[in-house]
Design an enzyme around this catalytic site. Sequence first.
Site, mmCIF file in Angstrom:
data_model
loop_
_atom_site.group_PDB
_atom_site.id
_atom_site.type_symbol
_atom_site.label_atom_id
_atom_site.label_comp_id
_atom_site.label_asym_id
_atom_site.label_seq_id
_atom_site.Cartn_x
_atom_site.Cartn_y
_atom_site.Cartn_z
ATOM 1 C CG HIS A 1 -1.440 0.881 1.215
ATOM 2 N ND1 HIS A 1 -3.641 1.676 1.229
ATOM 3 C CD2 HIS A 1 -1.198 2.658 1.880
ATOM 4 C CE1 HIS A 1 -3.855 2.727 1.253
ATOM 5 N NE2 HIS A 1 -2.547 2.853 1.362
ATOM 6 C CD GLU A 2 1.372 3.451 3.311
ATOM 7 O OE1 GLU A 2 2.025 4.812 3.196
ATOM 8 O OE2 GLU A 2 0.716 3.542 4.223
ATOM 9 C CG HIS B 1 0.523 5.986 -0.246
ATOM 10 N ND1 HIS B 1 -0.066 6.443 -1.607
ATOM 11 C CD2 HIS B 1 -0.268 5.744 0.634
ATOM 12 C CE1 HIS B 1 -1.551 6.644 -0.706
ATOM 13 N NE2 HIS B 1 -1.224 6.392 0.422
ATOM 14 C CG HIS C 1 1.148 8.706 -6.756
ATOM 15 N ND1 HIS C 1 -0.455 9.089 -6.279
ATOM 16 C CD2 HIS C 1 0.581 9.169 -8.291
ATOM 17 C CE1 HIS C 1 -1.199 9.893 -7.424
ATOM 18 N NE2 HIS C 1 -1.023 10.331 -8.415
#
Length: 695
Positions: free
Chosen positions: A486-487, A490, A493
């Site tokens: 999940h992290e 990010h 991104h």
Amino acid sequence: MRKEIIIAGAALALITGCNMKNPFLTESSLPFGAPEFDKIRNEHYLPAFEKGIAEGKAEIDAIVANEEEPTFENTIEAMEFAGQTLNNVAGIFYNLMEAHTNDQMQEIAEKVSPMLTEFSMYTSLNEPLFKKVKAVYEKRNELGLEQDQMKLLEDTYKGFVRGGANLSDEDKAVFSKIEEELSLASLQFSKNVLDATNAYTLNVTDPADLAGLPEYVKAMGAETAKEKGLEGWAFTLAYPSFGPFMKYSENRELRRQMWTAHNTKAIGGDFDNNEIVKKIVDLRIKKANLLGYETFADYALEVRMAKDRETVTEFISNLLEPSLPFAKKDVEAVQQYAEANGFTEKLMPWDFSYWSERLQKEQYSLNEELLKPYFQLENCIDAVYGLATRLYGITFHELTDLPVYHEEVKVYEVKDADGSHLALLYADFFPRASKRGGAWMTEFRGQSIRDGVEYRPFINIVMNFTKPTADAPSLITHSELTTFLHEFGHALHGILAQGRYPSMTGTGVSRDFVELPSQIMENWAYEPEYLNTFAKHYQTGEPIPMELIEKIVAAKNFQAGYAQVRQLHFGYVDMAWHTLKEVPSESTIEFEHKMLAPYAVLPIVDGTGFSPSFSHIFNGGYSAGYYSYKWAEVLEADAFSLFKEKGIFNTEVSGAFRKEILEKGGVEDEDVIYRNFRGHDPQPEALMEKLGLVK
């Protein structure tokens, strides 16, 4: 043609002749202009903030004093790149406030907070500056601006209006005071949560009280006790300690104590946040009203995909109502299982995790203790980075000669498929007293292009995984692997960002869109084709049996109804606080309980609650925005269905996701960005089907 990549400049080289020993006020001598963490001391922050604010004001003054006709370049673009020194010091200071803080930094934050608020007001309430911005905005359609320039102009104008530029002088003074008080209250909220977390330790001295705990949990407890100078075993409210204890401890009384400590965090005592919550809510209502909005949610949602509170309320309701029967069924199944195994009382919140884990183990012959040996952290690191290589062609190269802010932090150079430099990635995996709980991604510097020179980003991912012990390496749970992915989503991104303007690149998108790149990555944690490439037993080297992988997949939606409703509880309470028109007379906890009562699936315990430690909404940028996790789940469920259709490693799909989502930033409305990738609007049914919550 690629822009030149800067190889120096974490701090601007604009200042010479003074404060030469302050690493924030001199040019970094490190490769890529990396932060000089080995030189940064607490005493450097305040002078750097002061210098940065002074420079920022001078740059704003210069824009205002320019006698030429206001243009996009001399007004909007000049503002976008103003305050670089301030951005540099703030980018490091506030990230370290979360990841490696100390009492002196907390004191500095309290001093700096009103200074930053005053500087923000110096810009946003600057009438002559707004006049210039408005002049450019009013002739925007005649300027021949490119897409990103038009979006920056519109965002800048809207930012001024939302920042009080149209207020009277009297109201501007009130607005400034509100902003200053909000900043200080949020800081105090965060400090209280951290202090309350660190203040509690469950010290176990009788080995009989360890019944049910796996060896790794006992080893971790012994290690923590040693660190704290205690006898026996110590368990804390940090999740790697708290979570496993609640799942495995057979001692119901100790589970009750741990759960109660966790759910009375910052309630009463020296670190009480009850009145601070009310103060923050009150100030937000006043801010919204002053700007012409009925509630703070109206103000916050205007710049998000959802646009208004009615849409969010309907969105939560449309998920909550059909999920509630499934959640109640999940809880009833656990109650019946517990009773069948000799439990004679009503299931309480401190019982649920324990009996749920046992039920899952019986249904699927699966539990975290069985899986952890296959998820050695080092292998997971290689696998997570390797997934990015497979999808996007990028590679990660550990650098041992760059300084870091804590000895446990690792730093990597990220290169594109053609070998060109993309970013520095800092990775901070283990809990400590100076770090808040949870997991998150931040950046020390975002991507931008200034004066034809590209500045590539410095990205940071922070976790709280189980530390290695004397007997075993760091072994993480499957759910922690999911958190890592999940992290890392990010991080991608930020790493793959392309664009000119830092406010719009990377994660510079609306709050309810920013979770799409992170949540879509979680899907790979349940894909056999991915898991069987790296999950190996840390002692034997044997690959994870396919039987276990099949069980992971089969158990994926175990109690999905309960999990969905629990997550929606947070979003519902967040919206309850931020759709208020006045602060409620009842206590913070009473208000929370009143809101949740119609949707509770477990008994609500008097005196406990999560609002006083709900950092996401009272100090984390998710105020009137916690719903966005579920909003993004709808996006990612719909988006990942394309990977499932074409292949989970399909480079045509991943290439489109990189180009249309990860590289794009916030150059246009997010609903358009999503349609450009997927070809249609997100389908909410995709989430309910994915979770198995359909009749």
